[in-house]
Design a protein around this motif. Structure first.
Motif, PDB file in Angstrom:
ATOM      1  N   TYR A 524       0.842  -1.205   0.000  1.00 31.42           N
ATOM      2  CA  TYR A 524       0.000   0.000   0.000  1.00 31.42           C
ATOM      3  C   TYR A 524       0.878   1.256   0.000  1.00 31.42           C
ATOM      4  N   ASP A 525       1.940   1.253   0.842  1.00 37.03           N
ATOM      5  CA  ASP A 525       2.842   2.407   0.892  1.00 37.03           C
ATOM      6  C   ASP A 525       3.540   2.606  -0.446  1.00 37.03           C
ATOM      7  N   ALA A 526       3.915   1.480  -1.096  1.00 38.35           N
ATOM      8  CA  ALA A 526       4.657   1.587  -2.352  1.00 38.35           C
ATOM      9  C   ALA A 526       3.793   2.167  -3.467  1.00 38.35           C
ATOM     10  N   THR A 527       2.512   1.774  -3.508  1.00 40.01           N
ATOM     11  CA  THR A 527       1.637   2.247  -4.582  1.00 40.01           C
ATOM     12  C   THR A 527       1.015   3.594  -4.290  1.00 40.01           C
ATOM     13  N   ARG A 528       0.796   3.929  -3.035  1.00 38.30           N
ATOM     14  CA  ARG A 528       0.119   5.186  -2.682  1.00 38.30           C
ATOM     15  C   ARG A 528       1.076   6.267  -2.162  1.00 38.30           C
ATOM     16  N   GLY A 529       2.331   5.907  -1.903  1.00 39.54           N
ATOM     17  CA  GLY A 529       3.270   6.887  -1.346  1.00 39.54           C
ATOM     18  C   GLY A 529       2.951   7.280   0.075  1.00 39.54           C
ATOM     19  N   THR A 530       2.352   6.365   0.841  1.00 38.19           N
ATOM     20  CA  THR A 530       1.990   6.635   2.233  1.00 38.19           C
ATOM     21  C   THR A 530       3.076   6.108   3.173  1.00 38.19           C
ATOM     22  N   SER A 531       2.828   6.258   4.487  1.00 38.17           N
ATOM     23  CA  SER A 531       3.788   5.807   5.503  1.00 38.17           C
ATOM     24  C   SER A 531       3.070   4.980   6.559  1.00 38.17           C
ATOM     25  N   LEU A 532       2.272   4.053   6.105  1.00 35.78           N
ATOM     26  CA  LEU A 532       1.517   3.258   7.062  1.00 35.78           C
ATOM     27  C   LEU A 532       2.428   2.323   7.862  1.00 35.78           C
ATOM     28  N   ARG A 544       0.407   2.281  21.716  1.00 34.37           N
ATOM     29  CA  ARG A 544      -0.871   2.591  21.064  1.00 34.37           C
ATOM     30  C   ARG A 544      -1.479   3.917  21.540  1.00 34.37           C
ATOM     31  N   HIS A 545      -0.603   4.875  21.945  1.00 33.83           N
ATOM     32  CA  HIS A 545      -1.075   6.204  22.318  1.00 33.83           C
ATOM     33  C   HIS A 545      -1.056   7.105  21.073  1.00 33.83           C
ATOM     34  N   HIS A 546      -2.236   7.607  20.718  1.00 32.03           N
ATOM     35  CA  HIS A 546      -2.345   8.403  19.494  1.00 32.03           C
ATOM     36  C   HIS A 546      -1.569   9.715  19.585  1.00 32.03           C
ATOM     37  N   ASP A 547      -1.656  10.370  20.739  1.00 30.24           N
ATOM     38  CA  ASP A 547      -0.995  11.674  20.856  1.00 30.24           C
ATOM     39  C   ASP A 547       0.537  11.539  20.781  1.00 30.24           C
ATOM     40  N   ALA A 548       1.091  10.539  21.491  1.00 27.43           N
ATOM     41  CA  ALA A 548       2.544  10.346  21.455  1.00 27.43           C
ATOM     42  C   ALA A 548       3.000   9.976  20.057  1.00 27.43           C
ATOM     43  N   THR A 549       2.204   9.132  19.366  1.00 22.90           N
ATOM     44  CA  THR A 549       2.550   8.749  17.985  1.00 22.90           C
ATOM     45  C   THR A 549       2.516   9.974  17.073  1.00 22.90           C
ATOM     46  N   ARG A 561      -5.278   8.484  13.889  1.00 22.38           N
ATOM     47  CA  ARG A 561      -6.465   7.609  13.990  1.00 22.38           C
ATOM     48  C   ARG A 561      -6.901   7.116  12.618  1.00 22.38           C
ATOM     49  N   GLN A 562      -6.863   8.012  11.628  1.00 24.02           N
ATOM     50  CA  GLN A 562      -7.240   7.597  10.267  1.00 24.02           C
ATOM     51  C   GLN A 562      -6.279   6.534   9.744  1.00 24.02           C
ATOM     52  N   ARG A 563      -4.964   6.733  10.007  1.00 19.57           N
ATOM     53  CA  ARG A 563      -3.973   5.760   9.515  1.00 19.57           C
ATOM     54  C   ARG A 563      -4.133   4.407  10.241  1.00 19.57           C
ATOM     55  N   VAL A 564      -4.365   4.426  11.558  1.00 25.40           N
ATOM     56  CA  VAL A 564      -4.555   3.183  12.311  1.00 25.40           C
ATOM     57  C   VAL A 564      -5.787   2.433  11.780  1.00 25.40           C
ATOM     58  N   SER A 565      -6.822   3.183  11.429  1.00 28.12           N
ATOM     59  CA  SER A 565      -8.022   2.550  10.860  1.00 28.12           C
ATOM     60  C   SER A 565      -7.703   1.882   9.528  1.00 28.12           C
ATOM     61  N   ARG A 566      -6.901   2.573   8.709  1.00 25.82           N
ATOM     62  CA  ARG A 566      -6.538   1.984   7.412  1.00 25.82           C
ATOM     63  C   ARG A 566      -5.668   0.747   7.609  1.00 25.82           C
ATOM     64  N   GLN A 569      -7.745  -2.172   8.380  1.00 25.25           N
ATOM     65  CA  GLN A 569      -8.408  -2.694   7.181  1.00 25.25           C
ATOM     66  C   GLN A 569      -7.462  -3.601   6.394  1.00 25.25           C
ATOM     67  N   LEU A 570      -6.145  -3.199   6.349  1.00 28.35           N
ATOM     68  CA  LEU A 570      -5.180  -3.952   5.547  1.00 28.35           C
ATOM     69  C   LEU A 570      -4.703  -5.215   6.272  1.00 28.35           C
ATOM     70  N   LEU A 571      -4.463  -5.136   7.598  1.00 28.42           N
ATOM     71  CA  LEU A 571      -3.910  -6.277   8.343  1.00 28.42           C
ATOM     72  C   LEU A 571      -5.001  -7.065   9.076  1.00 28.42           C
ATOM     73  N   GLY A 572      -6.183  -6.491   9.135  1.00 26.20           N
ATOM     74  CA  GLY A 572      -7.254  -7.157   9.848  1.00 26.20           C
ATOM     75  C   GLY A 572      -7.347  -6.646  11.269  1.00 26.20           C
ATOM     76  N   SER A 573      -8.557  -6.681  11.800  1.00 20.54           N
ATOM     77  CA  SER A 573      -8.742  -6.191  13.162  1.00 20.54           C
ATOM     78  C   SER A 573      -7.992  -7.089  14.153  1.00 20.54           C
TER      79      SER A 573
END
Length: 601
Positions: A524-532, A544-549, A561-566, A569-573
């Motif tokens: 996903y990172d390779a095709t979209r240029g993201t940093s998931l 798993r602290h959002h603010d520290a991350t 939060r949006q990236r963790v949600s994505r 979706q990719l790795l499964g809940s």
């Protein structure tokens, strides 16, 4: 009157030094007698001659007393004052003064006066040959005037008549002062009324002038002799001072020379300077770091602080800083000490480079896998406190932005001369020590403001040497840098599962593990240029602290939060909990290690 009676009375008249009327009237009566008139004239001449003789005798006695007094005076100024005062008193004049000739300017000038009222008269300077003063000072005979301002025989000089008129001088008499045939000046007396000086007065002034000439000449010679003796004493004192100064400098130079060969030359140099100056001293190196002394350098410097730079070929090696007022002699001594400091620092620099070569060569022998000279390496390492059979710690340091040439001396200072070796290898600092492990070295550097990342390993020193411990320490450092665990010190045994896998897994195992578990994220990172993938690493590292991350990634928490949600979706809940969390963390650590290795092959 019988002749014998007249003769008796005339003899009494001749002997009488008084001026009573009775003897005078008697002589007048005797003179009326034609038979006695010639005898009376003879008696009168005899009496006048005797009176003149008595007056001359009195004058000579006064002159003798004056000469005696002048001979006893050795001070030139006092002789001048005594002459004018005695002359004035002896002749009963209103004033007396001495002039001296200045042949370079062709003038004579007032030197000493007595009875003169105006400053202008005391300051008279007039050409030789003018006025009574100039005429006497230029000639060889006495001169006088009964009324200076009306005397047509006087050669006038502009402005002098006004000064004479202000002083009120009328009559003047002067006699020349001679010394060895040379005319020194003149002795003059003066009155503020018209007066023609008698021959006796002229003779008296001339006699005093003769005595004054001798006295002045003697006083001048004595003064010159006194001046010569004073100069001699001053020269001798100066030479004595110079000898003492040279002896002091020689002693100081000897002490400075002894400093060069002393066991602790810098401390010895500071001790010599403190004893000499009695001031606080500091010795700084080229980086402005204090390396000896009790003075604490400050910014701005304390008052009267002076720095003496030790240079070689326009290169500053260090400097001596003093706190306090220094004399010129002390500055010269400290300047000489700065030259000695140059020698000491050069010798230390030479020893450092020689020691650096020795340690670098020994390090290569200890960590080289070939073990070409194990016995020699063991023997040489014992010199640095690393003995066969004892535990040896191998530490590999990465110091970030710090200068390696500055960090290496700090590490060696920590080790001392017999607690290990330190050298550079592949732009890293490598330390082998039997006394200090990596955590101790890291702590010491941290206290000095150096951010170091240290991987270290330990093993007993034997014929196998330390190649394996070096490889383990280097691999540990690579893991720390890959996992962004900078400014830390970790022993190889503390690497954990990821480190062990990275260190001991077969080739390709790490890549296969990463592709299997993290494949969807990386694709996903390779095709979209993201940093998931990076977000997943930071998210789990921060529990798993959002603010520290978000703070680590410099993004907004809502973006995390949006990236963790994505990612879910990719790795499964449930990817960030339970056993799956462990698998993904190991895979992420392996991914970070592989990235580091790819960037730093």
């Amino acid at each position: 009157m019988p002749v014998h009676d007249a003769a008796r009375r005339m003899f009494a008249f001749i002997q009488d030094e008084g001026t009573e009327d009775a003897p005078l009237r008697l002589m007048e009566n005797l003179a009326a007698d034609p038979d006695l008139s010639d005898l009376v004239q003879i008696a009168r001449r005899i009496r006048e001659t005797l009176n003149r003789g008595a007056a001359r005798e009195s004058l000579l006695r006064v002159l003798f007393d004056t000469a005696t007094d002048l001979a006893a005076i050795t001070d030139y100024e006092k002789v001048l004052r005594t002459i004018v005062r005695r002359t004035r008193v002896l002749l009963g004049t209103d004033m007396a003064y001495i002039s001296l000739n200045d042949y370079e300017s062709g003038e004579t000038y007032m030197r000493t006066t007595d009875g003169v009222i105006t400053d202008a008269y005391r300051g008279i300077r007039m050409p030789l040959g003018t006025g009574v003063l100039g005429r006497v000072a230029a000639g060889n005979a006495s001169a006088q005037t009964a009324d200076y301002l009306t005397d047509p025989a006087i050669v006038r000089h502009h402005g002098i008549d006004d000064i004479v008129d202000q002083e009120g001088v009328k009559s003047l008499l002067g006699a020349p002062l001679r010394s060895g045939g040379n005319l020194m000046g003149a002795l003059l007396v003066g009155n503020r009324y018209r007066h023609r000086f008698s021959a006796e007065e002229v003779s008296t002034v001339e006699s005093i002038a003769s005595l004054a000439s001798v006295a002045l000449n003697n006083a001048r010679h004595l003064q010159e002799m006194h001046n010569l003796l004073s100069q001699h004493d001053a020269t001798r004192q100066m030479l004595d001072d110079q000898v003492q100064q040279l002896e002091h400098i020689s002693t100081h130079e000897r002490l400075l020379t002894e400093c060069v060969v002393a066991p602790n030359p810098l401390d010895e140099l500071v001790s010599v300077l403190q004893t000499e100056l009695g001031l606080a001293i500091a010795v700084l190196d080229a980086s402005e770091t204090k390396i000896a002394g009790d003075l604490i350098p400050s910014t701005p410097p304390v008052p009267h602080t002076e720095a003496f730079v030790a240079t070689v070929a326009n290169r500053s090696l260090g400097r001596i800083v003093t706190a306090g007022q220094l004399s010129e002699a002390q500055r010269r001594l400290v300047s000489r000490s700065a030259l000695v400091l140059s020698v000491i620092l050069l010798m230390e620099e030479s020893r450092f480079h020689a020691d650096q070569r020795q340690q670098s060569e020994l390090l290569e022998l200890l960590v080289s896998p070939t073990r070409s000279d194990s016995a020699g390496a063991l023997r040489r390492s014992a010199k640095f406190g690393i003995r066969a059979g004892s535990q040896a710690h191998v530490s590999v340091l990465e110091v970030g932005d710090a200068e390696l040439d500055q960090v290496l001396p700090l590490v060696r200072h920590l080790l001392g001369e017999s607690s290990g070796i330190a050298s550079l290898k592949d732009q890293l600092v490598v330390v082998v020590s039997g006394a200090f492990d990596g955590s101790q070295i890291h702590k010491a550097l941290h206290q000095r403001g150096v951010r170091a990342t240290v991987g270290f390993a330990s093993r007993a020193l034997d014929e196998e040497l330390l190649a394996s411990a070096y490889d383990a320490a280097r691999a540990t450092l690579d893991v720390l840098l890959a996992l962004d665990l900078t400014n830390s010190a970790v022993h190889h045994d503390q690497l954990g599962i990821a480190g062990m896998l990275f260190r001991y897994s077969p080739a390709g195992f790490g890549s296969e593990l990463v592709d299997t578990i993290l494949g969807p994220l990386r694709q996903y990172d390779a095709t979209r240029g993201t940093s998931l993938t990076e977000t997943a690493w930071r998210y789990l590292s921060n529990d798993r602290h959002h603010d520290a991350t978000a703070q680590d990634l410099h993004i907004h928490p809502s973006t995390v939060r949006q990236r963790v949600s994505r990612i879910s979706q990719l790795l499964g809940s449930g990817w960030d909990a339970g056993y799956r969390k462990l698998d993904i963390q190991i895979a992420l650590q392996m991914w970070k290690l592989r990235q580091h290795i790819q960037r730093n092959p």
